[in-house]
Scaffold this motif. Structure first.
Motif, mmCIF file in Angstrom:
data_model
loop_
_atom_site.group_PDB
_atom_site.id
_atom_site.type_symbol
_atom_site.label_atom_id
_atom_site.label_comp_id
_atom_site.label_asym_id
_atom_site.label_seq_id
_atom_site.Cartn_x
_atom_site.Cartn_y
_atom_site.Cartn_z
ATOM 1 N N PRO A 231 0.802 -1.235 0.000
ATOM 2 C CA PRO A 231 0.000 0.000 0.000
ATOM 3 C C PRO A 231 0.831 1.280 0.000
ATOM 4 O O PRO A 231 0.446 2.280 -0.605
ATOM 5 C CB PRO A 231 -0.826 -0.121 1.282
ATOM 6 C CG PRO A 231 -0.909 -1.582 1.546
ATOM 7 C CD PRO A 231 0.395 -2.164 1.081
ATOM 8 N N ASN A 232 1.976 1.258 0.659
ATOM 9 C CA ASN A 232 2.822 2.452 0.728
ATOM 10 C C ASN A 232 4.085 2.330 -0.123
ATOM 11 O O ASN A 232 5.091 3.003 0.148
ATOM 12 C CB ASN A 232 3.200 2.728 2.186
ATOM 13 C CG ASN A 232 1.995 3.095 3.028
ATOM 14 O OD1 ASN A 232 1.153 3.884 2.604
ATOM 15 N ND2 ASN A 232 1.905 2.518 4.221
ATOM 16 N N ALA A 233 4.027 1.493 -1.133
ATOM 17 C CA ALA A 233 5.191 1.330 -2.012
ATOM 18 C C ALA A 233 5.538 2.662 -2.672
ATOM 19 O O ALA A 233 4.642 3.406 -3.087
ATOM 20 C CB ALA A 233 4.899 0.280 -3.072
ATOM 21 N N PRO A 234 6.811 3.004 -2.776
ATOM 22 C CA PRO A 234 7.197 4.273 -3.415
ATOM 23 C C PRO A 234 6.959 4.244 -4.918
ATOM 24 O O PRO A 234 6.882 3.175 -5.533
ATOM 25 C CB PRO A 234 8.689 4.384 -3.094
ATOM 26 C CG PRO A 234 9.140 2.985 -2.873
ATOM 27 C CD PRO A 234 7.973 2.249 -2.271
ATOM 28 N N HIS A 235 6.840 5.419 -5.482
ATOM 29 C CA HIS A 235 6.723 5.521 -6.934
ATOM 30 C C HIS A 235 8.025 5.072 -7.598
ATOM 31 O O HIS A 235 9.110 5.189 -7.024
ATOM 32 C CB HIS A 235 6.436 6.970 -7.350
ATOM 33 C CG HIS A 235 5.037 7.408 -7.059
ATOM 34 N ND1 HIS A 235 4.710 8.180 -5.982
ATOM 35 C CD2 HIS A 235 3.874 7.187 -7.728
ATOM 36 C CE1 HIS A 235 3.405 8.426 -5.978
ATOM 37 N NE2 HIS A 235 2.875 7.834 -7.023
ATOM 38 N N THR A 236 7.905 4.583 -8.805
ATOM 39 C CA THR A 236 9.094 4.240 -9.579
ATOM 40 C C THR A 236 9.774 5.522 -10.048
ATOM 41 O O THR A 236 9.151 6.585 -10.146
ATOM 42 C CB THR A 236 8.735 3.386 -10.806
ATOM 43 O OG1 THR A 236 7.910 4.172 -11.693
ATOM 44 C CG2 THR A 236 7.984 2.124 -10.396
ATOM 45 N N GLU A 237 11.060 5.407 -10.341
ATOM 46 C CA GLU A 237 11.786 6.563 -10.868
ATOM 47 C C GLU A 237 11.191 7.001 -12.203
ATOM 48 O O GLU A 237 11.121 8.201 -12.506
ATOM 49 C CB GLU A 237 13.269 6.220 -11.025
ATOM 50 C CG GLU A 237 14.002 6.041 -9.706
ATOM 51 C CD GLU A 237 15.491 5.840 -9.906
ATOM 52 O OE1 GLU A 237 15.978 6.043 -11.037
ATOM 53 O OE2 GLU A 237 16.174 5.484 -8.925
ATOM 54 N N ALA A 238 10.753 6.022 -12.998
ATOM 55 C CA ALA A 238 10.164 6.346 -14.299
ATOM 56 C C ALA A 238 8.881 7.151 -14.131
ATOM 57 O O ALA A 238 8.620 8.093 -14.882
ATOM 58 C CB ALA A 238 9.889 5.069 -15.082
ATOM 59 N N ALA A 239 8.060 6.778 -13.138
ATOM 60 C CA ALA A 239 6.813 7.501 -12.911
ATOM 61 C C ALA A 239 7.078 8.930 -12.454
ATOM 62 O O ALA A 239 6.418 9.871 -12.908
ATOM 63 C CB ALA A 239 5.967 6.756 -11.877
ATOM 64 N N LEU A 240 8.038 9.116 -11.561
ATOM 65 C CA LEU A 240 8.362 10.451 -11.069
ATOM 66 C C LEU A 240 8.964 11.322 -12.180
ATOM 67 O O LEU A 240 8.715 12.529 -12.232
ATOM 68 C CB LEU A 240 9.328 10.358 -9.890
ATOM 69 C CG LEU A 240 8.742 9.740 -8.612
ATOM 70 C CD1 LEU A 240 9.840 9.502 -7.589
ATOM 71 C CD2 LEU A 240 7.656 10.637 -8.033
ATOM 72 N N ALA A 241 9.740 10.707 -13.061
ATOM 73 C CA ALA A 241 10.291 11.458 -14.188
ATOM 74 C C ALA A 241 9.193 11.827 -15.183
ATOM 75 O O ALA A 241 9.220 12.903 -15.785
ATOM 76 C CB ALA A 241 11.375 10.627 -14.879
ATOM 77 N N PHE A 242 8.222 10.928 -15.353
ATOM 78 C CA PHE A 242 7.116 11.172 -16.282
ATOM 79 C C PHE A 242 6.188 12.261 -15.764
ATOM 80 O O PHE A 242 5.749 13.124 -16.523
ATOM 81 C CB PHE A 242 6.337 9.867 -16.467
ATOM 82 C CG PHE A 242 5.102 9.990 -17.313
ATOM 83 C CD1 PHE A 242 5.201 10.024 -18.694
ATOM 84 C CD2 PHE A 242 3.847 10.058 -16.732
ATOM 85 C CE1 PHE A 242 4.061 10.131 -19.488
ATOM 86 C CE2 PHE A 242 2.701 10.160 -17.497
ATOM 87 C CZ PHE A 242 2.808 10.198 -18.890
ATOM 88 N N CYS A 243 5.873 12.219 -14.472
ATOM 89 C CA CYS A 243 4.907 13.150 -13.894
ATOM 90 C C CYS A 243 5.475 13.745 -12.605
ATOM 91 O O CYS A 243 5.407 13.108 -11.551
ATOM 92 C CB CYS A 243 3.581 12.436 -13.614
ATOM 93 S SG CYS A 243 2.320 13.495 -12.885
ATOM 94 N N PRO A 244 6.024 14.940 -12.644
ATOM 95 C CA PRO A 244 6.656 15.528 -11.455
ATOM 96 C C PRO A 244 5.688 15.773 -10.307
ATOM 97 O O PRO A 244 6.112 15.886 -9.161
ATOM 98 C CB PRO A 244 7.225 16.851 -11.984
ATOM 99 C CG PRO A 244 6.465 17.144 -13.239
ATOM 100 C CD PRO A 244 6.135 15.816 -13.822
ATOM 101 N N PHE A 245 4.398 15.846 -10.592
ATOM 102 C CA PHE A 245 3.413 16.105 -9.538
ATOM 103 C C PHE A 245 3.196 14.900 -8.622
ATOM 104 O O PHE A 245 2.590 15.039 -7.553
ATOM 105 C CB PHE A 245 2.073 16.509 -10.155
ATOM 106 C CG PHE A 245 2.152 17.712 -11.041
ATOM 107 C CD1 PHE A 245 2.631 18.915 -10.575
ATOM 108 C CD2 PHE A 245 1.741 17.632 -12.370
ATOM 109 C CE1 PHE A 245 2.708 20.025 -11.401
ATOM 110 C CE2 PHE A 245 1.808 18.733 -13.201
ATOM 111 C CZ PHE A 245 2.291 19.939 -12.722
ATOM 112 N N LEU A 246 3.655 13.719 -9.024
ATOM 113 C CA LEU A 246 3.424 12.526 -8.213
ATOM 114 C C LEU A 246 4.158 12.581 -6.883
ATOM 115 O O LEU A 246 3.806 11.854 -5.957
ATOM 116 C CB LEU A 246 3.847 11.275 -8.984
ATOM 117 C CG LEU A 246 3.018 10.911 -10.212
ATOM 118 C CD1 LEU A 246 3.574 9.646 -10.861
ATOM 119 C CD2 LEU A 246 1.553 10.710 -9.845
ATOM 120 N N GLY A 247 5.175 13.401 -6.785
ATOM 121 C CA GLY A 247 5.924 13.494 -5.545
ATOM 122 C C GLY A 247 5.166 14.200 -4.436
ATOM 123 O O GLY A 247 5.586 14.172 -3.280
ATOM 124 N N CYS A 248 4.023 14.815 -4.754
ATOM 125 C CA CYS A 248 3.247 15.525 -3.747
ATOM 126 C C CYS A 248 2.535 14.546 -2.827
ATOM 127 O O CYS A 248 2.388 13.358 -3.140
ATOM 128 C CB CYS A 248 2.225 16.444 -4.414
ATOM 129 S SG CYS A 248 2.969 17.858 -5.238
#
Length: 255
Positions: A231-248
């Motif tokens: 449930p609390n797995a971190p985002h992949t690096e690819a996802a964060l690079a694709f969508c910078p808003f996911l880090g919020c």
């Protein structure tokens, strides 16, 4: 730009005005904005079914130097009200305006066609199962007012030649999505499937179509959002690079 607006922009999408009990935007809206390829010459955009304005506002924040003007369209007056509030809070009211209109009957009054159209339309067939409680949630998730064909038709009417149509939908509707686009002169050109993690089926599809484009669809590598099933797995690096808003903060949206 004052410090308050700068802070709100840096925190986006946290702090957006939206319904407390009704439909709330999800991560899908941020993925759609990140998928859209805005050309250097593009100036005018249209977001169909804009909700609280998150897709259009995200596009403006992702492309701050392009002097974009984006119009949002939503049938729900309460959603339109939230979108106007959000544009003002972010200092983007000169670049974003919202229309309280029905996609099915929308006819642009612009003399200049739109360069791109985005939409994250309701995806459920109303006959396919139980509807969400509350009229705004039901309308946002099920094709009660306008179906896929109405969104594709509106996009085709609004776009100029070679204009881009960016759509997020569910993988089980892929055949219908492709058929609807082609029926309205929108040639599917780019497809990307979104997965929760490597062991799960795709949860969403992202499609780019071109008005009057030649046939030829490219399937891009799948996008994996999380590193695992926890449930609390971190985002992949690819996802964060694709969508910078996911880090919020994930609490800002319903995933």
């Amino acid at each position: 730009m004052d410090d308050c607006i700068r802070m709100r922009r840096s925190a986006f999408p946290r702090g957006l005005s939206q319904s407390k009990t009704g439909h709330r935007f999800s991560v899908d809206s941020l993925l759609l904005a990140s998928f859209a390829r805005i050309r250097r010459k593009d100036r005018l955009g249209l977001d169909l079914g804009a909700g609280c304005g998150v897709v259009g506002l995200a596009l403006l924040l992702l492309h701050p130097d392009q002097n974009l003007r984006i119009t949002g369209l939503d049938i729900d007056p309460e959603m339109a009200r939230h979108a106007s509030i959000n544009a003002e809070r972010l200092g983007l009211q000169q670049h974003f305006n919202i229309l309280n209109e029905d996609v099915s009957s929308y006819r642009t009054s612009n003399k200049t066609p739109y360069d791109f159209v985005s939409c994250n339309p309701p995806w459920r067939d109303p006959a396919s199962g139980r509807l969400s409680p509350g009229p705004d949630k039901a309308r946002a998730r099920a094709e009660l007012d306008a179906g896929l064909d109405a969104f594709a038709s509106a996009a085709s009417r609004a776009l100029g030649a070679r204009g881009r149509f960016f759509l997020l939908h569910t993988p089980d509707r892929l055949e219908a999505v492709l058929a609807s686009c082609r029926a309205h002169g929108l040639a599917p050109k780019r497809l990307r499937l979104v997965h929760g993690h490597a062991e799960t089926p795709a949860r969403a599809l992202l499609l780019e179509a071109v008005r009057g484009g030649a046939p030829g669809l490219v399937a891009e590598p799948p996008l994996l959002l999380y590193q695992g099933p926890e449930p609390n797995a971190p985002h992949t690096e690819a996802a964060l690079a694709f969508c910078p808003f996911l880090g919020c903060n994930r609490a800002a949206m319903k995933e």
